[in-house]
Scaffold this motif. Sequence first.
Motif: not given
Length: 381
Positions: A288-303
Amino acid sequence: MLDQLQTFIAPKLRSVLKVLSIGPFHKKRIVFFSYFGAQYSCNPKYISEYMQAHYPEYDIVWAFNNPEQFRYLHKKNIKLVKYLSLPFLRTCLTSKYIITNSEIPSWFPVMKRQVYINTWHGGGAYKKVGASYNKETAGKQTRAALARRIPCTYISSSKAFSDLTIRQSFQHTGKILSCGMPRNDILVNQDHPELIQKIRTFYHLPEDSHILLYAPTYRASKAASDYAFDFRQVKTALEDRFGGSWFFLLRMHYFVLNQLGKSSEYIDASQYPDMQELLYASDILVTDYSSSMWDFALTNKPCFLYASDLDHYDLKRGFYSDIHSWPFPLAESGSELIQNIHSFNEETYLKDVRKHFTDLGSYETGHACEKTARYIVSGKL
């Protein structure tokens, strides 16, 4: 009254505790603690392991609330100490380096001869923190301000994080190591395929299965059940859009993880020790609002973002920028989440993610551990 007393005592206690610095000073000893002594994880873990691999002459000490649970680290030649105990304070005050991922208490003494590195535990610049989030009591804000005056070097993931979080919200005027987050090196480099097998084996998942990781942030007003969506319908949408069989891993905050009941629809991954390994092994992230979205986006996989209480959260907490401008498909209801999965366009998503990293001025290169270690050894940014 208690807030005022704690604020009054903090600087005086800091002065008294400096007596613990008397004695031999260890110029090649580093004290680590993560999430206030709760875990062996996050940026401190990855810096610690890099230092051991490349600079074995440095002594490594980790502080935990329950050090007996981490005795396995002795095999890695890591010394353990109980967090906030007198031996911990003495070890800290006689060590050249202190590295953590959260603010230290306002009464914590740090000597001028020491190097204190705060890696923080979130990248990008999303939900407001620190002085930008003015919902704490006046006393807590004052103590936080006192703690932030302790000289330290912050590690930054992006220019936006430096400007909005470190400078503006943390009111930090000192050094910033602009190198990206050490914990994200594995996500940028993608050179640890064995982690995928590790997660599959740990959770007994089939070789050809896919993983959706659901990792919402903590809100005091929500119980664990309030975070749920229709797992069966989402699973069907994933099968229709991406194919294959899907398993859901839930990563809940430790405040609510004990509320999770067993279910055949998901696997509770809340107590898995390393979030980055879960991100590495997952095919899709929902948060939802977790900065894990930043980390995960580095993999180019869908968030995907599932923010069922967006209006309330935005009003209460607030964001540094409009959540609708972020590159991650946003849903405020389960039906919207399913629609976003069905309509997901990889080409558009990757284009938007690249622009997002450019707009925020990403520092992530996959060499954050190396650059942090170089700073520790040389003292140069």
